[in-house]
Design a protein around this motif. Structure first.
Motif, mmCIF file in Angstrom:
data_model
loop_
_atom_site.group_PDB
_atom_site.id
_atom_site.type_symbol
_atom_site.label_atom_id
_atom_site.label_comp_id
_atom_site.label_asym_id
_atom_site.label_seq_id
_atom_site.Cartn_x
_atom_site.Cartn_y
_atom_site.Cartn_z
ATOM 1 N N GLN A 11 -1.285 -9.242 4.941
ATOM 2 C CA GLN A 11 0.117 -9.423 4.758
ATOM 3 C C GLN A 11 0.260 -8.281 3.477
ATOM 4 O OE1 GLN A 11 2.227 -10.948 6.568
ATOM 5 N NE2 GLN A 11 0.392 -11.655 8.207
ATOM 6 N N ALA A 12 0.914 -7.327 3.657
ATOM 7 C CA ALA A 12 1.309 -6.241 2.870
ATOM 8 C C ALA A 12 2.122 -5.172 3.507
ATOM 9 C CB ALA A 12 -0.039 -5.395 2.436
ATOM 10 N N ARG A 13 3.017 -4.628 2.718
ATOM 11 C CA ARG A 13 3.864 -3.670 3.305
ATOM 12 C C ARG A 13 3.173 -2.382 3.010
ATOM 13 N NH1 ARG A 13 9.574 -4.247 3.014
ATOM 14 N NH2 ARG A 13 9.325 -2.019 3.751
ATOM 15 N N LEU A 14 3.511 -1.248 4.067
ATOM 16 C CA LEU A 14 3.108 0.074 3.821
ATOM 17 C C LEU A 14 4.341 0.988 3.623
ATOM 18 C CD1 LEU A 14 0.690 0.225 7.217
ATOM 19 C CD2 LEU A 14 0.031 -0.142 4.937
ATOM 20 N N ASP B 139 3.709 12.217 4.036
ATOM 21 C CA ASP B 139 3.657 13.774 4.626
ATOM 22 C C ASP B 139 2.117 14.178 4.665
ATOM 23 O OD1 ASP B 139 6.124 14.122 4.325
ATOM 24 O OD2 ASP B 139 6.249 14.882 2.196
ATOM 25 N N CYS B 140 1.130 13.385 4.780
ATOM 26 C CA CYS B 140 -0.246 13.680 5.080
ATOM 27 C C CYS B 140 -0.686 12.904 6.407
ATOM 28 C CB CYS B 140 -1.214 13.508 3.719
ATOM 29 S SG CYS B 140 -3.038 13.473 4.281
ATOM 30 N N GLY B 141 -0.946 13.848 7.163
ATOM 31 C CA GLY B 141 -1.690 13.360 8.492
ATOM 32 C C GLY B 141 -2.649 12.334 8.187
ATOM 33 N N PHE B 142 -3.674 12.733 7.477
ATOM 34 C CA PHE B 142 -4.910 11.982 7.333
ATOM 35 C C PHE B 142 -4.532 10.670 6.770
ATOM 36 C CE2 PHE B 142 -8.571 10.665 4.491
ATOM 37 C CZ PHE B 142 -9.299 10.493 5.636
ATOM 38 N N CYS B 143 -3.625 10.807 5.604
ATOM 39 C CA CYS B 143 -3.197 9.829 4.902
ATOM 40 C C CYS B 143 -2.460 8.715 5.799
ATOM 41 C CB CYS B 143 -2.168 9.829 3.829
ATOM 42 S SG CYS B 143 -3.229 11.209 2.426
ATOM 43 N N THR B 144 -1.673 9.186 6.626
ATOM 44 C CA THR B 144 -0.825 8.402 7.688
ATOM 45 C C THR B 144 -1.645 7.575 8.703
ATOM 46 O OG1 THR B 144 1.026 9.840 7.165
ATOM 47 C CG2 THR B 144 1.154 8.441 9.316
ATOM 48 N N THR C 242 -2.876 18.916 8.793
ATOM 49 C CA THR C 242 -2.531 20.054 8.100
ATOM 50 C C THR C 242 -1.971 20.129 6.621
ATOM 51 O OG1 THR C 242 -0.193 19.891 8.684
ATOM 52 C CG2 THR C 242 -1.653 20.946 10.323
ATOM 53 N N PRO C 243 -2.073 20.997 5.761
ATOM 54 C CA PRO C 243 -1.842 20.981 4.290
ATOM 55 C C PRO C 243 -0.394 20.286 4.272
ATOM 56 C CG PRO C 243 -2.631 22.955 4.840
ATOM 57 C CD PRO C 243 -2.311 22.492 5.961
ATOM 58 N N ALA C 244 0.730 20.129 5.165
ATOM 59 C CA ALA C 244 1.702 19.782 5.058
ATOM 60 C C ALA C 244 2.350 19.088 6.279
ATOM 61 C CB ALA C 244 3.025 20.650 4.372
ATOM 62 N N CYS C 245 1.896 18.046 6.503
ATOM 63 C CA CYS C 245 1.944 17.309 7.835
ATOM 64 C C CYS C 245 3.223 16.503 7.627
ATOM 65 C CB CYS C 245 0.730 16.274 8.280
ATOM 66 S SG CYS C 245 1.054 15.590 9.861
ATOM 67 N N GLN C 246 4.230 16.807 8.156
ATOM 68 C CA GLN C 246 5.548 16.056 8.092
ATOM 69 C C GLN C 246 5.839 14.986 9.163
ATOM 70 O OE1 GLN C 246 7.941 16.250 5.451
ATOM 71 N NE2 GLN C 246 6.513 17.879 4.448
ATOM 72 N N LEU C 247 5.973 13.795 8.867
ATOM 73 C CA LEU C 247 5.995 12.695 9.960
ATOM 74 C C LEU C 247 7.463 12.441 9.828
ATOM 75 C CD1 LEU C 247 2.764 10.477 10.422
ATOM 76 C CD2 LEU C 247 3.695 12.298 11.883
ATOM 77 N N PRO C 248 8.342 12.190 10.810
ATOM 78 C CA PRO C 248 9.665 11.373 10.681
ATOM 79 C C PRO C 248 9.547 9.994 10.176
ATOM 80 C CG PRO C 248 9.582 11.894 12.948
ATOM 81 C CD PRO C 248 8.040 12.479 12.315
ATOM 82 N N PRO C 249 10.423 9.625 9.445
ATOM 83 C CA PRO C 249 10.286 8.334 8.817
ATOM 84 C C PRO C 249 10.075 7.243 9.844
ATOM 85 C CG PRO C 249 12.145 9.136 7.645
ATOM 86 C CD PRO C 249 11.404 10.248 9.017
ATOM 87 N N GLU C 250 10.418 7.275 11.132
ATOM 88 C CA GLU C 250 10.439 6.376 11.963
ATOM 89 C C GLU C 250 9.143 6.399 12.556
ATOM 90 O OE1 GLU C 250 12.012 9.631 14.214
ATOM 91 O OE2 GLU C 250 12.468 8.542 12.252
ATOM 92 N N ARG C 251 8.094 7.128 12.363
ATOM 93 C CA ARG C 251 6.846 7.333 12.958
ATOM 94 C C ARG C 251 5.935 6.898 11.908
ATOM 95 N NH1 ARG C 251 5.203 12.391 15.425
ATOM 96 N NH2 ARG C 251 3.245 11.182 15.921
ATOM 97 N N ARG C 252 6.295 6.784 10.529
ATOM 98 C CA ARG C 252 5.313 6.404 9.531
ATOM 99 C C ARG C 252 4.883 4.902 9.659
ATOM 100 N NH1 ARG C 252 8.874 9.461 5.058
ATOM 101 N NH2 ARG C 252 8.271 11.349 5.359
ATOM 102 N N PRO C 253 3.717 4.573 9.289
ATOM 103 C CA PRO C 253 3.244 3.407 9.422
ATOM 104 C C PRO C 253 3.984 2.339 8.673
ATOM 105 C CG PRO C 253 1.297 4.903 8.743
ATOM 106 C CD PRO C 253 2.614 5.596 8.848
ATOM 107 N N GLY C 254 4.385 1.305 9.118
ATOM 108 C CA GLY C 254 5.316 0.452 8.527
ATOM 109 C C GLY C 254 6.675 0.566 8.660
ATOM 110 N N LEU D 152 0.867 -1.218 -0.073
ATOM 111 C CA LEU D 152 0.152 -0.073 -0.041
ATOM 112 C C LEU D 152 0.961 1.087 -0.141
ATOM 113 C CD1 LEU D 152 -2.922 1.025 0.336
ATOM 114 C CD2 LEU D 152 -2.501 1.325 2.740
ATOM 115 N N ILE D 153 0.945 2.023 -1.071
ATOM 116 C CA ILE D 153 1.643 2.966 -1.149
ATOM 117 C C ILE D 153 0.775 4.417 -0.803
ATOM 118 C CG2 ILE D 153 3.241 4.512 -2.661
ATOM 119 C CD1 ILE D 153 4.178 1.666 -2.309
ATOM 120 N N TYR D 154 1.020 5.094 -0.036
ATOM 121 C CA TYR D 154 0.535 6.265 0.533
ATOM 122 C C TYR D 154 1.363 7.507 0.833
ATOM 123 C CZ TYR D 154 2.589 5.494 4.972
ATOM 124 O OH TYR D 154 3.634 5.637 6.022
ATOM 125 N N ASP D 155 0.561 8.702 1.054
ATOM 126 C CA ASP D 155 1.373 9.960 1.234
ATOM 127 C C ASP D 155 1.954 10.055 2.828
ATOM 128 O OD1 ASP D 155 2.210 12.534 1.306
ATOM 129 O OD2 ASP D 155 0.531 13.484 0.337
#
Length: 130
Positions: free
Chosen positions: A29-32, A12-17, A115-127, A7-10
């Motif tokens: 069984q899938a990678r995020l 940088d988007c809080g809602f998407c994350t 927010t329009p540009a929600c930046q999450l650090p890589p270690e906090r992203r799903p997957g 599953l490929i998602y945005d």
């Protein structure tokens, strides 16, 4: 290239994350993978497409986008989720699901907690760390 299916998602988007994080609770069984970290050229997907819709890449490298991506993800869950995915793929329901997906996608930055540009650090992203 991530292991498939993915599953490929945005990322940088809080809602998407948050939406992607919900899939971690499903029996699939899938990678995020945030599109920002995916090899889009290898997937034969444009950055513009990845910016505007969630993508599901199945084991055969077939790419589904938007509501169809959600339906395919659910089909891979089995059990009652598979039935929901099949229903979302039915022609009339798919048309409605596409319309709803587009409205949510166009307004995701307006949804609570984003927010329009929600930046999450890589270690906090799903997957991360999976």
């Amino acid at each position: 290239m991530p292991e498939l299916p993915a599953l490929i998602y945005d990322g940088d988007c809080g809602f998407c994350t948050r939406s992607a994080r919900l899939t971690e609770k499903l029996p699939v069984q899938a990678r995020l993978v945030p599109w920002q970290e995916a090899d889009l050229a290898e997937l034969r997907v444009t950055e513009d497409r990845a910016r505007h819709e969630v993508l599901w890449v199945d084991e055969t490298r077939r790419v589904f986008g938007g509501a169809s991506a959600v339906a395919e993800l659910l089909k891979h869950c089995g059990g009652p989720w598979e039935s929901v995915g099949m229903i979302l793929s039915a022609p009339v329901v798919r048309t409605i699901a596409d319309w709803v997906y587009r409205r949510v996608s166009e307004n995701r930055h307006r949804l609570p907690g984003t927010t329009p540009a929600c930046q999450l650090p890589p270690e906090r992203r799903p997957g991360a760390g999976a």
